[in-house]
Design an enzyme around this catalytic site. Sequence first.
Site, PDB file in Angstrom:
ATOM      1  N   GLU A 110       0.828  -1.204   0.000  1.00  0.00           N
ATOM      2  CA  GLU A 110       0.000   0.000   0.000  1.00  0.00           C
ATOM      3  C   GLU A 110       0.861   1.252   0.000  1.00  0.00           C
ATOM      4  O   GLU A 110       0.541   2.252  -0.663  1.00  0.00           O
ATOM      5  CB  GLU A 110      -0.928  -0.010   1.213  1.00  0.00           C
ATOM      6  CG  GLU A 110      -1.994  -1.089   1.140  1.00  0.00           C
ATOM      7  CD  GLU A 110      -2.894  -1.112   2.364  1.00  0.00           C
ATOM      8  OE1 GLU A 110      -4.110  -1.268   2.191  1.00  0.00           O
ATOM      9  OE2 GLU A 110      -2.367  -0.984   3.493  1.00  0.00           O
ATOM     10  N   GLU A 130      -3.534  -9.617   4.097  1.00  0.00           N
ATOM     11  CA  GLU A 130      -4.410  -9.247   5.203  1.00  0.00           C
ATOM     12  C   GLU A 130      -5.593 -10.196   5.364  1.00  0.00           C
ATOM     13  O   GLU A 130      -6.037 -10.468   6.485  1.00  0.00           O
ATOM     14  CB  GLU A 130      -4.929  -7.808   5.015  1.00  0.00           C
ATOM     15  CG  GLU A 130      -3.928  -6.727   5.358  1.00  0.00           C
ATOM     16  CD  GLU A 130      -3.011  -6.374   4.207  1.00  0.00           C
ATOM     17  OE1 GLU A 130      -2.352  -5.333   4.274  1.00  0.00           O
ATOM     18  OE2 GLU A 130      -2.950  -7.147   3.210  1.00  0.00           O
TER      19      GLU A 130
END
Length: 259
Positions: A110, A130
């Site tokens: 990210e 995640e």
Amino acid sequence: MSAVLTEIRGHILEVTLARPKANAIDLATSREMGRVFAGFRDNPDLRVAILTAAGEKFFSAGWDLKAAAAGDPVDGDYGVGGFGGLQELRGLNKPVIIAVNGICCGGGLELALSGDIIIAAGHATFALPEIRSGTVADAASIKLPKRIPYHIAMELLLTGRWFDAKEALGWGLINRITRAEDLMAEARRLADELASGPPLVFAAIKEIVREAENMKFQDAMNRITRSQFETVERLYNSEDQFEGARAFVEKRDPVWKGR
């Protein structure tokens, strides 16, 4: 030793994330990165930034789960620029090059997506794992489907599978692949090229791209013609605007002053 190392080379800021083993980012590191990149944004003498990480194995594993287990709240104060100092830094109208030197996963990916140009070493690998720990890659869920084909982005988000630099290049997620030993040389070559360019034009490009992302074409054009983009107006009324025209007529390289 600081977890965020900086070096200024001419008009270029080099930022190195240095938190062995995995260059994971806790709240304190994120806040420091925010201060560094806010300083870059606000320093008129700095034109380009490179973000990389120490070592050869990890670019960044993202959020520091050990720090979280020790009490760092996941929804804590990440600092002025959000997680990693870049994701939510307002008004960052200068180019940022990401040099991925190894594993780039979770919040590390990210963070990389927050840059403008991504260069990766050939051994770099990527993932958004995640899902496997029962949480969401929130920033990637927003950004990734806009960067690569929707169905590929959804597969990566929903499965958390790993992919290599060659696949990332194939989907247009990164700009190029280099040998590990050439990564920083290539990042610096590109930074030098950008630093010699017109900073006011770069600022206008970044503001237009950022603000127009979710706008209809004509709405964005109307904002430009109505003088509603600050960076565009500054460019159109700048010395550099006239310098570009003069240099073209005089058949010479322009000298950009950023004003």
